[in-house]
Write a protein that holds these residues in place. Structure first.
Motif, PDB file in Angstrom:
ATOM      1  N   ASN A   1      -3.280   2.659 -19.395  1.00  0.00           N
ATOM      2  CA  ASN A   1      -2.851   1.249 -19.495  1.00  0.00           C
ATOM      3  C   ASN A   1      -3.948   0.292 -19.931  1.00  0.00           C
ATOM      4  O   ASN A   1      -3.733  -0.921 -19.983  1.00  0.00           O
ATOM      5  N   GLY A   2      -5.143   0.816 -20.221  1.00  0.00           N
ATOM      6  CA  GLY A   2      -6.229  -0.032 -20.701  1.00  0.00           C
ATOM      7  C   GLY A   2      -6.804  -0.964 -19.657  1.00  0.00           C
ATOM      8  O   GLY A   2      -7.527  -1.902 -19.993  1.00  0.00           O
ATOM      9  N   GLY A   3      -6.521  -0.720 -18.390  1.00  0.00           N
ATOM     10  CA  GLY A   3      -7.062  -1.566 -17.325  1.00  0.00           C
ATOM     11  C   GLY A   3      -6.163  -2.713 -16.924  1.00  0.00           C
ATOM     12  O   GLY A   3      -6.602  -3.652 -16.252  1.00  0.00           O
ATOM     13  N   LEU A   4      -4.890  -2.643 -17.321  1.00  0.00           N
ATOM     14  CA  LEU A   4      -3.919  -3.689 -16.972  1.00  0.00           C
ATOM     15  C   LEU A   4      -2.701  -3.007 -16.365  1.00  0.00           C
ATOM     16  O   LEU A   4      -2.068  -2.180 -17.018  1.00  0.00           O
ATOM     17  N   ILE A   5      -2.381  -3.344 -15.125  1.00  0.00           N
ATOM     18  CA  ILE A   5      -1.275  -2.705 -14.420  1.00  0.00           C
ATOM     19  C   ILE A   5      -0.486  -3.768 -13.668  1.00  0.00           C
ATOM     20  O   ILE A   5      -1.058  -4.748 -13.184  1.00  0.00           O
ATOM     21  N   SER A   6       0.817  -3.586 -13.569  1.00  0.00           N
ATOM     22  CA  SER A   6       1.617  -4.561 -12.834  1.00  0.00           C
ATOM     23  C   SER A   6       1.309  -4.441 -11.349  1.00  0.00           C
ATOM     24  O   SER A   6       1.057  -3.339 -10.836  1.00  0.00           O
ATOM     25  N   LEU A   7       1.322  -5.566 -10.656  1.00  0.00           N
ATOM     26  CA  LEU A   7       1.050  -5.573  -9.220  1.00  0.00           C
ATOM     27  C   LEU A   7       2.066  -4.699  -8.487  1.00  0.00           C
ATOM     28  O   LEU A   7       1.718  -3.981  -7.542  1.00  0.00           O
ATOM     29  N   GLN A   8       3.310  -4.749  -8.925  1.00  0.00           N
ATOM     30  CA  GLN A   8       4.365  -3.970  -8.285  1.00  0.00           C
ATOM     31  C   GLN A   8       4.081  -2.467  -8.378  1.00  0.00           C
ATOM     32  O   GLN A   8       4.187  -1.747  -7.383  1.00  0.00           O
ATOM     33  N   GLU A   9       3.697  -1.995  -9.571  1.00  0.00           N
ATOM     34  CA  GLU A   9       3.417  -0.569  -9.704  1.00  0.00           C
ATOM     35  C   GLU A   9       2.146  -0.187  -8.960  1.00  0.00           C
ATOM     36  O   GLU A   9       2.078   0.898  -8.372  1.00  0.00           O
ATOM     37  N   LEU A  10       1.159  -1.067  -8.971  1.00  0.00           N
ATOM     38  CA  LEU A  10      -0.068  -0.795  -8.224  1.00  0.00           C
ATOM     39  C   LEU A  10       0.246  -0.592  -6.744  1.00  0.00           C
ATOM     40  O   LEU A  10      -0.242   0.358  -6.118  1.00  0.00           O
ATOM     41  N   CYS A  11       1.086  -1.461  -6.180  1.00  0.00           N
ATOM     42  CA  CYS A  11       1.450  -1.347  -4.771  1.00  0.00           C
ATOM     43  C   CYS A  11       2.233  -0.060  -4.509  1.00  0.00           C
ATOM     44  O   CYS A  11       2.074   0.576  -3.457  1.00  0.00           O
ATOM     45  N   THR A  12       3.076   0.333  -5.467  1.00  0.00           N
ATOM     46  CA  THR A  12       3.832   1.588  -5.322  1.00  0.00           C
ATOM     47  C   THR A  12       2.880   2.783  -5.280  1.00  0.00           C
ATOM     48  O   THR A  12       3.021   3.681  -4.442  1.00  0.00           O
ATOM     49  N   LEU A  13       1.894   2.789  -6.185  1.00  0.00           N
ATOM     50  CA  LEU A  13       0.920   3.881  -6.222  1.00  0.00           C
ATOM     51  C   LEU A  13       0.035   3.883  -4.976  1.00  0.00           C
ATOM     52  O   LEU A  13      -0.338   4.946  -4.468  1.00  0.00           O
ATOM     53  N   VAL A  14      -0.298   2.684  -4.482  1.00  0.00           N
ATOM     54  CA  VAL A  14      -1.071   2.585  -3.235  1.00  0.00           C
ATOM     55  C   VAL A  14      -0.267   3.202  -2.091  1.00  0.00           C
ATOM     56  O   VAL A  14      -0.797   3.948  -1.260  1.00  0.00           O
ATOM     57  N   GLY A  15       1.043   2.885  -2.045  1.00  0.00           N
ATOM     58  CA  GLY A  15       1.905   3.445  -1.009  1.00  0.00           C
ATOM     59  C   GLY A  15       1.956   4.957  -1.070  1.00  0.00           C
ATOM     60  O   GLY A  15       1.941   5.632  -0.022  1.00  0.00           O
ATOM     61  N   GLN A  16       1.979   5.519  -2.278  1.00  0.00           N
ATOM     62  CA  GLN A  16       1.990   6.976  -2.426  1.00  0.00           C
ATOM     63  C   GLN A  16       0.668   7.575  -1.952  1.00  0.00           C
ATOM     64  O   GLN A  16       0.642   8.638  -1.333  1.00  0.00           O
ATOM     65  N   LYS A  17      -0.411   6.872  -2.243  1.00  0.00           N
ATOM     66  CA  LYS A  17      -1.736   7.352  -1.846  1.00  0.00           C
ATOM     67  C   LYS A  17      -1.936   7.267  -0.332  1.00  0.00           C
ATOM     68  O   LYS A  17      -2.651   8.059   0.265  1.00  0.00           O
ATOM     69  N   ARG A  18      -1.260   6.291   0.293  1.00  0.00           N
ATOM     70  CA  ARG A  18      -1.422   6.050   1.729  1.00  0.00           C
ATOM     71  C   ARG A  18      -0.205   6.547   2.526  1.00  0.00           C
ATOM     72  O   ARG A  18       0.071   6.039   3.596  1.00  0.00           O
ATOM     73  N   LYS A  19       0.517   7.527   2.016  1.00  0.00           N
ATOM     74  CA  LYS A  19       1.765   7.930   2.659  1.00  0.00           C
ATOM     75  C   LYS A  19       1.584   8.418   4.098  1.00  0.00           C
ATOM     76  O   LYS A  19       2.526   8.377   4.885  1.00  0.00           O
ATOM     77  N   ASN A  20       0.382   8.859   4.439  1.00  0.00           N
ATOM     78  CA  ASN A  20       0.131   9.316   5.811  1.00  0.00           C
ATOM     79  C   ASN A  20      -0.534   8.247   6.685  1.00  0.00           C
ATOM     80  O   ASN A  20      -0.814   8.486   7.854  1.00  0.00           O
ATOM     81  N   ALA A  21      -0.788   7.065   6.091  1.00  0.00           N
ATOM     82  CA  ALA A  21      -1.440   5.985   6.857  1.00  0.00           C
ATOM     83  C   ALA A  21      -0.444   5.340   7.813  1.00  0.00           C
ATOM     84  O   ALA A  21       0.762   5.294   7.554  1.00  0.00           O
ATOM     85  N   ARG A  22      -0.951   4.821   8.916  1.00  0.00           N
ATOM     86  CA  ARG A  22      -0.076   4.206   9.926  1.00  0.00           C
ATOM     87  C   ARG A  22       0.369   2.817   9.521  1.00  0.00           C
ATOM     88  O   ARG A  22       1.478   2.403   9.824  1.00  0.00           O
ATOM     89  N   GLU A  23      -0.513   2.057   8.843  1.00  0.00           N
ATOM     90  CA  GLU A  23      -0.183   0.679   8.504  1.00  0.00           C
ATOM     91  C   GLU A  23       0.471   0.597   7.123  1.00  0.00           C
ATOM     92  O   GLU A  23      -0.115   1.042   6.145  1.00  0.00           O
ATOM     93  N   PRO A  24       1.690   0.044   7.028  1.00  0.00           N
ATOM     94  CA  PRO A  24       2.314  -0.155   5.718  1.00  0.00           C
ATOM     95  C   PRO A  24       1.575  -1.246   4.943  1.00  0.00           C
ATOM     96  O   PRO A  24       0.913  -2.101   5.520  1.00  0.00           O
ATOM     97  N   VAL A  25       1.698  -1.196   3.619  1.00  0.00           N
ATOM     98  CA  VAL A  25       0.981  -2.140   2.756  1.00  0.00           C
ATOM     99  C   VAL A  25       1.980  -2.942   1.926  1.00  0.00           C
ATOM    100  O   VAL A  25       2.938  -2.392   1.396  1.00  0.00           O
TER     101      VAL A  25
END
Length: 253
Positions: free
Chosen positions: A114-138
């Motif tokens: 993406n050349g260093g430009l990503i939508s906030l919505q997709e970034l949050c989705t990817l963060v959620g996938q990365k933190r799927k075992n974390a206790r605190e939702p993001v």
């Protein structure tokens, strides 16, 4: 003929003005002291509130966002230091530090696509996938707060709006008005053609090609020439899902 005030009158007027000024300064000091006292009281109550609802602040995203709003009203920044009172009390300094690291990792992993430009919505989705075992939702609010702390890295990391989307930039790329209009146009389908830019934006062919090719050179667009109509499509991963364009297997986070 109106008499002018004598020396005595001028001295009296000056003394009166001095008294008014002194009274004004005293009133201002009283108001300032009262305001400081009220803020100190509010901060004390805020600390008591934080102790009482510590678990809710950490685990409930909505509650956490409201708590940040309360802090902002009295000039308290719980994220200012990982070693301060708030960090020790709530542990949210560590939470946002960890979240910031994960955001950087995702931005670096997706940058080739993406050349260093990503939508906030997709970034949050990817963060959620990365933190799927974390206790605190993001939430998006959490991501925005973490990104605001990444500005000290000096390598972009800022959020700006294009049309209805919020985009996160992780590289120091400067976009002009034409580029923003192209990105806004791409939000409908994920891609833009030269003909569409000419028709929808009332541009000349040269202007459309120049803007699209510049975005391509910056790594913000991908070209697709495999269509029967022969029209080149400029795809923009930052306004559509990266996975839908390159596939989930191509993204390693």
């Amino acid at each position: 003929m109106k008499r002018r005030p004598g020396i005595g009158g001028l001295q009296t007027a000056a003394a009166t003005r001095g008294q008014y000024k002194l009274v004004g300064e005293n009133v201002a000091k009283v108001k300032t002291d009262l305001l400081k006292e009220q803020l100190a009281t509010f901060r004390s109550h805020l600390e008591d509130f934080a102790r009482k609802h510590k678990n809710d602040i950490r685990k409930n995203p909505t509650f956490r966002a409201q708590f940040h709003e309360m802090c902002a009203k009295v000039g308290v920044d719980p994220l200012a230091s990982n070693k301060g009172f708030w960090a020790e009390l709530l542990g949210i300094g560590d939470f946002y530090y960890e979240l910031g690291v994960q955001i950087v990792e995702i931005c670096l992993a997706t940058r080739p696509h993406n050349g260093g430009l990503i939508s906030l919505q997709e970034l949050c989705t990817l963060v959620g996938q990365k933190r799927k075992n974390a206790r605190e939702p993001v939430t998006e609010d959490d991501c925005l707060r973490a990104i605001s702390k990444l500005k000290v890295l000096g390598s972009g990391y800022e959020v700006f709006s294009v049309g209805k989307k919020k985009l996160v930039r992780s590289v120091p790329t400067e976009l002009n008005k034409d580029h923003n209009e192209i990105l806004e146009l791409a939000q409908a389908q994920g891609f833009v053609t030269v003909d569409e830019a000419e028709r929808r934006l009332s541009w000349s062919s040269g202007r459309a090609i120049d803007a699209l090719d510049t975005l391509l050179e910056e790594g913000l667009a991908m070209i697709d020439d495999g269509h029967r109509d022969g029209k080149r499509r400029y795809w923009f991963p930052c306004v559509s899902s990266i996975a839908s364009i390159v596939g989930t297997d191509a993204i390693t986070i």
